[in-house]
Design an enzyme around this catalytic site. Structure first.
Site, PDB file in Angstrom:
ATOM      1  N   LYS A  13      37.259 -55.666   5.452  1.00 15.06           N
ATOM      2  CA  LYS A  13      35.818 -55.775   5.839  1.00 15.06           C
ATOM      3  C   LYS A  13      35.165 -56.925   5.634  1.00 15.06           C
ATOM      4  O   LYS A  13      34.576 -57.840   6.592  1.00 15.06           O
ATOM      5  CB  LYS A  13      34.863 -54.615   5.292  1.00 15.06           C
ATOM      6  CG  LYS A  13      35.337 -53.162   5.376  1.00 15.06           C
ATOM      7  CD  LYS A  13      34.562 -52.241   4.515  1.00 15.06           C
ATOM      8  CE  LYS A  13      34.472 -52.682   3.066  1.00 15.06           C
ATOM      9  NZ  LYS A  13      35.622 -52.221   2.301  1.00 15.06           N
ATOM     10  N   ARG A  88      27.271 -46.650   0.446  1.00 13.13           N
ATOM     11  CA  ARG A  88      28.577 -46.224  -0.302  1.00 13.13           C
ATOM     12  C   ARG A  88      28.462 -44.796  -0.498  1.00 13.13           C
ATOM     13  O   ARG A  88      29.234 -44.114  -0.918  1.00 13.13           O
ATOM     14  CB  ARG A  88      28.795 -46.848  -1.548  1.00 13.13           C
ATOM     15  CG  ARG A  88      29.855 -47.950  -1.167  1.00 13.13           C
ATOM     16  CD  ARG A  88      30.047 -48.558  -2.450  1.00 13.13           C
ATOM     17  NE  ARG A  88      31.449 -49.285  -2.502  1.00 13.13           N
ATOM     18  CZ  ARG A  88      31.753 -50.564  -2.280  1.00 13.13           C
ATOM     19  NH1 ARG A  88      30.606 -51.343  -2.048  1.00 13.13           N
ATOM     20  NH2 ARG A  88      33.013 -51.027  -2.737  1.00 13.13           N
ATOM     21  N   ARG A 127      45.033 -59.935  -3.156  1.00 15.10           N
ATOM     22  CA  ARG A 127      43.702 -60.836  -2.874  1.00 15.10           C
ATOM     23  C   ARG A 127      43.378 -61.786  -4.117  1.00 15.10           C
ATOM     24  O   ARG A 127      43.736 -61.410  -5.106  1.00 15.10           O
ATOM     25  CB  ARG A 127      42.621 -59.573  -2.939  1.00 15.10           C
ATOM     26  CG  ARG A 127      41.285 -60.327  -2.820  1.00 15.10           C
ATOM     27  CD  ARG A 127      40.334 -59.296  -2.004  1.00 15.10           C
ATOM     28  NE  ARG A 127      39.997 -58.292  -2.892  1.00 15.10           N
ATOM     29  CZ  ARG A 127      39.143 -57.191  -2.530  1.00 15.10           C
ATOM     30  NH1 ARG A 127      38.480 -57.375  -1.357  1.00 15.10           N
ATOM     31  NH2 ARG A 127      38.865 -56.290  -3.245  1.00 15.10           N
ATOM     32  N   ARG A 160      40.537 -60.568  -8.986  1.00 10.21           N
ATOM     33  CA  ARG A 160      39.328 -59.556  -9.466  1.00 10.21           C
ATOM     34  C   ARG A 160      39.751 -58.671 -10.375  1.00 10.21           C
ATOM     35  O   ARG A 160      40.941 -57.919 -10.106  1.00 10.21           O
ATOM     36  CB  ARG A 160      38.683 -59.060  -8.201  1.00 10.21           C
ATOM     37  CG  ARG A 160      37.638 -59.950  -7.307  1.00 10.21           C
ATOM     38  CD  ARG A 160      37.218 -59.066  -6.095  1.00 10.21           C
ATOM     39  NE  ARG A 160      36.743 -57.731  -6.155  1.00 10.21           N
ATOM     40  CZ  ARG A 160      36.241 -56.974  -5.093  1.00 10.21           C
ATOM     41  NH1 ARG A 160      35.886 -57.918  -3.920  1.00 10.21           N
ATOM     42  NH2 ARG A 160      35.894 -55.897  -5.175  1.00 10.21           N
ATOM     43  N   ARG A 171      39.008 -46.794  -7.712  1.00  4.30           N
ATOM     44  CA  ARG A 171      38.370 -47.010  -6.255  1.00  4.30           C
ATOM     45  C   ARG A 171      38.466 -46.154  -5.276  1.00  4.30           C
ATOM     46  O   ARG A 171      37.780 -45.707  -4.396  1.00  4.30           O
ATOM     47  CB  ARG A 171      38.269 -48.448  -6.098  1.00  4.30           C
ATOM     48  CG  ARG A 171      37.630 -49.425  -7.186  1.00  4.30           C
ATOM     49  CD  ARG A 171      38.001 -50.840  -7.074  1.00  4.30           C
ATOM     50  NE  ARG A 171      37.664 -51.425  -5.720  1.00  4.30           N
ATOM     51  CZ  ARG A 171      38.098 -52.419  -5.350  1.00  4.30           C
ATOM     52  NH1 ARG A 171      39.424 -53.033  -5.808  1.00  4.30           N
ATOM     53  NH2 ARG A 171      37.690 -53.231  -4.576  1.00  4.30           N
TER      54      ARG A 171
HETATM   55  P1  ADP Z   1      37.358 -55.577   1.946  1.00  7.16           P
HETATM   56  O1  ADP Z   1      36.144 -56.339   2.094  1.00  7.16           O
HETATM   57  O2  ADP Z   1      37.362 -54.361   2.953  1.00  7.16           O
HETATM   58  O3  ADP Z   1      37.672 -55.124   0.695  1.00  7.16           O
HETATM   59  P2  ADP Z   1      38.871 -58.072   2.302  1.00  7.16           P
HETATM   60  O4  ADP Z   1      38.529 -58.667   3.437  1.00  7.16           O
HETATM   61  O5  ADP Z   1      38.422 -58.743   1.116  1.00  7.16           O
HETATM   62  O6  ADP Z   1      38.726 -56.476   2.168  1.00  7.16           O
HETATM   63  O7  ADP Z   1      40.523 -57.959   2.489  1.00  7.16           O
HETATM   64  C1  ADP Z   1      41.503 -57.370   1.509  1.00  7.16           C
HETATM   65  C2  ADP Z   1      42.590 -58.491   1.521  1.00  7.16           C
HETATM   66  O8  ADP Z   1      43.409 -58.157   2.698  1.00  7.16           O
HETATM   67  C3  ADP Z   1      42.301 -59.938   1.219  1.00  7.16           C
HETATM   68  O9  ADP Z   1      43.265 -60.611   0.269  1.00  7.16           O
HETATM   69  C4  ADP Z   1      42.603 -60.604   2.800  1.00  7.16           C
HETATM   70  O10 ADP Z   1      42.954 -61.793   2.673  1.00  7.16           O
HETATM   71  C5  ADP Z   1      43.533 -59.537   3.103  1.00  7.16           C
HETATM   72  N1  ADP Z   1      43.297 -59.269   4.620  1.00  7.16           N
HETATM   73  C6  ADP Z   1      42.382 -59.131   5.453  1.00  7.16           C
HETATM   74  N2  ADP Z   1      42.483 -58.683   6.539  1.00  7.16           N
HETATM   75  C7  ADP Z   1      44.018 -58.710   6.893  1.00  7.16           C
HETATM   76  C8  ADP Z   1      44.740 -58.433   7.777  1.00  7.16           C
HETATM   77  N3  ADP Z   1      44.386 -57.973   9.005  1.00  7.16           N
HETATM   78  N4  ADP Z   1      45.966 -58.631   7.661  1.00  7.16           N
HETATM   79  C9  ADP Z   1      46.423 -58.960   6.429  1.00  7.16           C
HETATM   80  N5  ADP Z   1      45.628 -59.008   5.186  1.00  7.16           N
HETATM   81  C10 ADP Z   1      44.402 -59.010   5.464  1.00  7.16           C
HETATM   82  P1  AMP Z   2      33.111 -54.512  -3.011  1.00 12.04           P
HETATM   83  O1  AMP Z   2      33.061 -55.976  -3.358  1.00 12.04           O
HETATM   84  O2  AMP Z   2      32.378 -53.911  -2.096  1.00 12.04           O
HETATM   85  O3  AMP Z   2      34.714 -54.009  -3.352  1.00 12.04           O
HETATM   86  O4  AMP Z   2      32.524 -54.011  -4.515  1.00 12.04           O
HETATM   87  C1  AMP Z   2      32.808 -54.210  -5.639  1.00 12.04           C
HETATM   88  C2  AMP Z   2      32.151 -53.159  -6.573  1.00 12.04           C
HETATM   89  O5  AMP Z   2      30.758 -53.277  -6.583  1.00 12.04           O
HETATM   90  C3  AMP Z   2      32.155 -51.462  -6.523  1.00 12.04           C
HETATM   91  O6  AMP Z   2      33.422 -51.012  -6.919  1.00 12.04           O
HETATM   92  C4  AMP Z   2      31.123 -51.003  -7.111  1.00 12.04           C
HETATM   93  O7  AMP Z   2      31.419 -51.078  -8.556  1.00 12.04           O
HETATM   94  C5  AMP Z   2      29.919 -52.153  -6.718  1.00 12.04           C
HETATM   95  N1  AMP Z   2      29.216 -51.870  -5.701  1.00 12.04           N
HETATM   96  C6  AMP Z   2      29.212 -52.692  -4.558  1.00 12.04           C
HETATM   97  N2  AMP Z   2      28.329 -52.225  -3.494  1.00 12.04           N
HETATM   98  C7  AMP Z   2      28.066 -50.922  -4.068  1.00 12.04           C
HETATM   99  C8  AMP Z   2      27.329 -49.869  -3.381  1.00 12.04           C
HETATM  100  N3  AMP Z   2      26.739 -50.170  -2.407  1.00 12.04           N
HETATM  101  N4  AMP Z   2      26.888 -48.787  -4.251  1.00 12.04           N
HETATM  102  C9  AMP Z   2      27.401 -48.619  -5.476  1.00 12.04           C
HETATM  103  N5  AMP Z   2      28.228 -49.472  -6.259  1.00 12.04           N
HETATM  104  C10 AMP Z   2      28.458 -50.713  -5.393  1.00 12.04           C
END
Ligand code: ADP
Ligand code: AMP
Length: 214
Positions: A13, A88, A127, A160, A171
């Protein structure tokens, strides 16, 4: 456009939100990023939520609703936004509807990113993020030019805390229990479009574009 990205952690995302934000000149708003900024700055809010986030639990609805209400009131978000990581829970989704109703607005689309658990674990475990500019990398699929170092500013990339295995498992459980009900919620409002989020980033971008044109 007012868009919500739904999907499990690691679905891609944030990656797509950054690209779309540039193409549409629309802010991408991630509650996770806002919360991590508080943690990094050691604000009272950051001290409160840091341990919750590290465990992979959700921060309270009250807090996140307040954060998003403040952020959506900023001028750049008035005409459109991409929300990544909010809502969420169903309570958060209802609060968002109420906030938008106050300015006589509605969401245009909710995009559900569909991936399998195996992909999620692979993406999250690989990541790496830049602590300075927040660019997201993956050490296999989106590696930086120099290993471990951000292309933009040379900062050392970080894993992270909540991308460690234990927190990933938690999660995913939390996602299934608290966030999955939002599919039904947005389906019933005729807003939900599912895209296949497996494949390369540009393949997913093409599917996203098609979904937004529908
Ligand atoms: P989210 O925001 O849904 O948690 P991220 O955008 O941070 O996910 O993506 C999670 C990991 O996967 C990151 O390390 C990113 O670089 C990688 N990634 C994102 N999209 C793709 C894809 N289409 N193919 C392979 N790796 C991806
Ligand atoms: P994310 O970067 O979206 O993966 O979020 C990282 C962490 O932030 C999550 O696991 C939650 O602990 C907190 N968080 C982010 N957005 C929300 C939300 N809308 N509601 C509750 N917790 C959140």
């Amino acid at each position: 456009m007012r868009i919500v990205f739904l999907g499990p952690p690691g679905a891609g995302k944030g990656t797509q939100a950054a690209l779309l934000s540039e193409r549409f000149s629309t802010p991408s708003i991630a509650t996770g990023d806002i919360l991590r900024r508080h943690v990094a700055q050691g604000t009272p809010l950051g001290l409160q939520v840091g341990p919750i986030m590290d465990r992979g639990e959700l921060v309270s609805d009250g807090l996140t609703i307040e954060l998003i209400s403040d952020r959506l009131a900023e001028p750049d978000a008035r005409l459109g936004f991409i929300l990544d990581g909010y809502p969420r829970t169903v309570n958060q989704a209802i609060a968002l509807e109420e906030l938008l109703a106050e300015i006589d607005a509605k969401l245009d689309r909710v995009i559900k990113f569909a991936v399998r658990t195996a992909q999620i674990v692979e993406r999250l475990a690989g990541r790496r993020v830049c602590p300075a500019c927040k660019t997201v990398y993956h050490f296999v699929t989106h590696p930086p030019i120099v290993e471990g170092v951000c292309d933009n500013d040379g900062a050392a990339l970080l894993l992270r805390e909540d991308d460690r295995e234990e927190a990933i498992v938690r999660r995913l459980e939390v996602y299934g229990a608290d966030t999955r009900p939002l599919y039904e919620f947005y389906l019933s409002r005729g807003l939900l479009i599912e895209i296949d989020a497996i494949g390369t980033t540009s393949e997913v971008t093409a599917r996203l574009d098609a979904a937004l044109e529908q």
